[in-house]
Design an enzyme around this catalytic site. Structure first.
Site, PDB file in Angstrom:
ATOM      1  N   SER A 128       0.411  -1.618   0.267  1.00  0.00           N
ATOM      2  CA  SER A 128       0.424  -0.163  -0.013  1.00  0.00           C
ATOM      3  C   SER A 128       0.631   1.061  -0.077  1.00  0.00           C
ATOM      4  O   SER A 128       1.770   1.371   0.601  1.00  0.00           O
ATOM      5  CB  SER A 128      -0.960  -0.223   1.672  1.00  0.00           C
ATOM      6  OG  SER A 128      -1.572   1.548   1.342  1.00  0.00           O
ATOM      7  N   TYR A 153      -1.581  -1.235  11.168  1.00  0.00           N
ATOM      8  CA  TYR A 153      -2.078  -2.196   9.648  1.00  0.00           C
ATOM      9  C   TYR A 153      -0.834  -1.308   8.604  1.00  0.00           C
ATOM     10  O   TYR A 153      -0.038  -2.266   7.957  1.00  0.00           O
ATOM     11  CB  TYR A 153      -3.295  -0.931   9.581  1.00  0.00           C
ATOM     12  CG  TYR A 153      -3.502  -1.831   7.774  1.00  0.00           C
ATOM     13  CD1 TYR A 153      -3.878  -2.473   7.382  1.00  0.00           C
ATOM     14  CD2 TYR A 153      -2.874   0.377   7.388  1.00  0.00           C
ATOM     15  CE1 TYR A 153      -4.175  -2.431   5.980  1.00  0.00           C
ATOM     16  CE2 TYR A 153      -3.308  -0.265   5.592  1.00  0.00           C
ATOM     17  CZ  TYR A 153      -3.282  -1.333   5.019  1.00  0.00           C
ATOM     18  OH  TYR A 153      -3.629  -1.112   3.592  1.00  0.00           O
ATOM     19  N   LYS A 157       2.020  -3.463   6.256  1.00  0.00           N
ATOM     20  CA  LYS A 157       2.579  -3.746   4.987  1.00  0.00           C
ATOM     21  C   LYS A 157       4.142  -3.945   5.105  1.00  0.00           C
ATOM     22  O   LYS A 157       4.678  -4.479   4.004  1.00  0.00           O
ATOM     23  CB  LYS A 157       1.520  -2.794   4.693  1.00  0.00           C
ATOM     24  CG  LYS A 157      -0.048  -2.858   4.377  1.00  0.00           C
ATOM     25  CD  LYS A 157       0.187  -4.094   3.151  1.00  0.00           C
ATOM     26  CE  LYS A 157      -1.385  -3.790   3.451  1.00  0.00           C
ATOM     27  NZ  LYS A 157      -2.203  -4.998   2.559  1.00  0.00           N
ATOM     28  N   ASN A 184      -5.202   4.364  -4.075  1.00  0.00           N
ATOM     29  CA  ASN A 184      -6.371   4.539  -3.532  1.00  0.00           C
ATOM     30  C   ASN A 184      -7.339   3.187  -4.463  1.00  0.00           C
ATOM     31  O   ASN A 184      -8.036   3.936  -5.597  1.00  0.00           O
ATOM     32  CB  ASN A 184      -7.110   5.299  -2.879  1.00  0.00           C
ATOM     33  CG  ASN A 184      -6.604   6.207  -1.696  1.00  0.00           C
ATOM     34  OD1 ASN A 184      -5.195   6.301  -2.290  1.00  0.00           O
ATOM     35  ND2 ASN A 184      -7.544   6.285  -0.540  1.00  0.00           N
TER      36      ASN A 184
HETATM   37  C1  UD1 Z   1      -6.278   4.293   3.469  1.00  0.00           C
HETATM   38  C2  UD1 Z   1      -5.302   3.507   4.473  1.00  0.00           C
HETATM   39  C3  UD1 Z   1      -4.288   3.010   3.571  1.00  0.00           C
HETATM   40  C4  UD1 Z   1      -5.097   1.412   2.709  1.00  0.00           C
HETATM   41  C5  UD1 Z   1      -6.544   2.658   2.175  1.00  0.00           C
HETATM   42  C6  UD1 Z   1      -7.708   1.478   1.518  1.00  0.00           C
HETATM   43  C7  UD1 Z   1      -3.612   4.291   6.089  1.00  0.00           C
HETATM   44  C8  UD1 Z   1      -3.240   5.672   5.991  1.00  0.00           C
HETATM   45  N1  UD1 Z   1      -4.641   4.930   4.782  1.00  0.00           N
HETATM   46  O1  UD1 Z   1      -6.499   5.390   2.595  1.00  0.00           O
HETATM   47  O2  UD1 Z   1      -3.348   2.476   3.258  1.00  0.00           O
HETATM   48  O3  UD1 Z   1      -4.127   1.494   1.756  1.00  0.00           O
HETATM   49  O4  UD1 Z   1      -7.105   3.144   3.079  1.00  0.00           O
HETATM   50  O5  UD1 Z   1      -8.641   1.952   0.299  1.00  0.00           O
HETATM   51  O6  UD1 Z   1      -3.243   3.962   6.340  1.00  0.00           O
HETATM   52  N2  UD1 Z   1     -12.517  11.198   4.204  1.00  0.00           N
HETATM   53  C9  UD1 Z   1     -13.491  11.385   4.409  1.00  0.00           C
HETATM   54  N3  UD1 Z   1     -14.238  10.844   5.128  1.00  0.00           N
HETATM   55  C10 UD1 Z   1     -14.678   9.336   5.252  1.00  0.00           C
HETATM   56  C11 UD1 Z   1     -14.037   9.132   4.381  1.00  0.00           C
HETATM   57  C12 UD1 Z   1     -12.819   9.191   4.558  1.00  0.00           C
HETATM   58  O7  UD1 Z   1     -13.511  12.350   4.220  1.00  0.00           O
HETATM   59  O8  UD1 Z   1     -16.087   9.643   5.270  1.00  0.00           O
HETATM   60  C13 UD1 Z   1     -10.696  11.250   3.632  1.00  0.00           C
HETATM   61  C14 UD1 Z   1      -9.779  10.930   3.810  1.00  0.00           C
HETATM   62  O9  UD1 Z   1      -9.931  11.807   5.090  1.00  0.00           O
HETATM   63  C15 UD1 Z   1      -8.734  11.043   2.750  1.00  0.00           C
HETATM   64  C16 UD1 Z   1     -10.184  10.757   1.789  1.00  0.00           C
HETATM   65  O10 UD1 Z   1     -11.447  10.798   1.690  1.00  0.00           O
HETATM   66  O11 UD1 Z   1      -8.581  11.887   3.079  1.00  0.00           O
HETATM   67  C17 UD1 Z   1      -9.714   9.185   1.981  1.00  0.00           C
HETATM   68  O12 UD1 Z   1      -9.824   7.949   2.658  1.00  0.00           O
HETATM   69  P1  UD1 Z   1      -9.871   6.632   2.377  1.00  0.00           P
HETATM   70  O13 UD1 Z   1     -10.853   6.044   1.750  1.00  0.00           O
HETATM   71  O14 UD1 Z   1     -10.573   6.155   4.251  1.00  0.00           O
HETATM   72  O15 UD1 Z   1      -7.994   6.125   2.369  1.00  0.00           O
HETATM   73  P2  UD1 Z   1      -6.445   6.704   2.641  1.00  0.00           P
HETATM   74  O16 UD1 Z   1      -6.705   6.895   3.725  1.00  0.00           O
HETATM   75  O17 UD1 Z   1      -6.346   7.073   1.819  1.00  0.00           O
END
Ligand code: UD1
Length: 344
Positions: A128, A153, A157, A184
């Site tokens: 990841s 987590y 990795k 992502n």
């Molecule tokens: C996370 C994990 C990554 C993993 C991936 C799986 C970390 C830091 N991140 O990535 O390792 O491979 O998920 O897909 O380990 N967001 C919102 N509202 C929400 C959910 C998310 O605003 O309800 C925003 C988050 O703040 C972020 C973006 O959307 O900026 C993406 O979030 P998310 O889909 O959870 O992925 P990551 O955190 O980038």
């Protein structure tokens, strides 16, 4: 030529099911193995429908059981294994670190040991972009430094990357490895027969968006709009799940055809295109013709401001490139959510 056999551990899950479809389309024989701890058989059934194949071997295996892992390698002459079987919820890993270290490390080591005992095989590990932490420079290349993990987590990795590299080094060429670092992964198969199926409240952005749109969740919280980015929300590299799945086919083919340039290779799997959370939400609304209930909320702890891939190594060496637009991907994600709701 006899078909090569690829074992897909965690093959009934979100990424594993899409990879199984693409491997079969490319002419591989696939053995799907899963302990169904974080999914049901929805996606496996979808895979059978998409491929028209009723005969895909499905093994209910927990790779934390070393003997079960060995038995699988004795049963099938496995040429390559793609290892997905792992827990993946960042927040849960902070609350229950031992659950993550035990499961994610033990299962991978058992796969490697079983592969070794059978005389070796090719191993592809699903890593990841989390290994880059908060990068000093974007886009990140494979040479960008790994940063200390911010969650157990993420740590698993990094540790699995190291375990594979050390095992490859010690194997005298009998085990070769590829680490794919995903950015992502989002979306669903265009058939809407397989997709992401989170249990409980989704942690990831796109399932939260689609569940809000369908009415399962009241309101999406956008975590932080005061980041130093053009619109104040975080930047990510959202990669279509089918594009991502195809990268595995290129990687496995490179391995089984003996085309690797080193015994363990690393590739970033992303688009090279940064997209903000707000841009993603707007694109979802526009392409699907609906309004999403969302609000700005405080930052989520552990989130990095901006990360996206430099995918040129994968483009050049694997001959793979992301092809789908964010809009196409968000349409597929929405079609899948509607399929789940039985509203299509
Ligand atoms: C996370 C994990 C990554 C993993 C991936 C799986 C970390 C830091 N991140 O990535 O390792 O491979 O998920 O897909 O380990 N967001 C919102 N509202 C929400 C959910 C998310 O605003 O309800 C925003 C988050 O703040 C972020 C973006 O959307 O900026 C993406 O979030 P998310 O889909 O959870 O992925 P990551 O955190 O980038």
């Amino acid at each position: 030529m006899t078909k090569k056999i690829v074992l897909v551990s965690g093959g009934a899950g979100f990424i594993g099911s899409h990879v199984t479809v693409e491997l079969i389309a490319a002419g591989y024989n696939v053995v799907v193995a899963d302990n169904f701890s974080n999914c049901d058989n929805t996606c496996f059934e979808g895979v059978k429908k998409i491929t028209g194949r009723e005969d895909i071997p499905l093994e209910k295996v927990d790779f934390c059981d070393a003997e079960a892992a060995r038995a699988l390698f004795r049963k099938y002459p496995i040429d390559a294994v793609i290892h997905f079987a792992a827990f993946k919820a960042v927040g849960e890993s902070v609350a229950q670190p031992l659950k993550y270290y035990k499961n994610n490390l033990q299962s991978f080591m058992n796969v490697l040991e079983a592969a070794q005992q059978q005389g070796g095989c090719q191993v592809l590990f699903s890593s990841s972009a989390t290994v880059y932490g908060e990068p000093d420079q974007v886009p990140v290349t494979e040479q960008s430094p790994r940063k200390p993990a911010t969650s157990p987590y993420g740590n698993t990795k990094q540790m699995c990357e190291d375990i594979l590299q050390d095992t490859v080094k010690a194997s005298g060429g009998r085990i070769k490895g590829i680490l794919l670092r995903y950015f992502n992964p989002i979306g669903a198969h265009p058939s809407a027969l397989i997709g992401e199926l989170p249990r409980g409240v989704p942690n990831n952005l796109v399932p939260f968006i689609t569940q809000t749109a369908i009415g399962k969740r009241e309101c999406l919280s956008i975590f932080g709009n005061d980041y130093p980015t053009p619109d104040g929300t975080c930047l990510r590299d959202y990669i279509d799940i089918v594009d991502l799945a195809k990268a595995h086919v290129y990687a496995v083919t490179r391995m089984v055809e003996g085309k690797m340039k080193a015994d363990c290779e690393i590739f970033n799997i992303g688009t090279g295109r940064p997209v903000s959370v707000l841009e993603l939400v707007n694109a979802f609304e526009k392409v699907n013709g609906l309004k999403l209930n969302y609000k700005f909320a405080p930052r989520r702890s552990g989130d990095v401001t901006a990360i996206w891939a430099d995918p040129s190594l994968a483009n050049r060496e694997l001959g793979w490139k992301a092809t789908r637009t964010v809009e196409e991907t968000l349409q597929a994600a929405w079609a899948w959510e509607k399929h789940l709701a039985g509203k299509d």
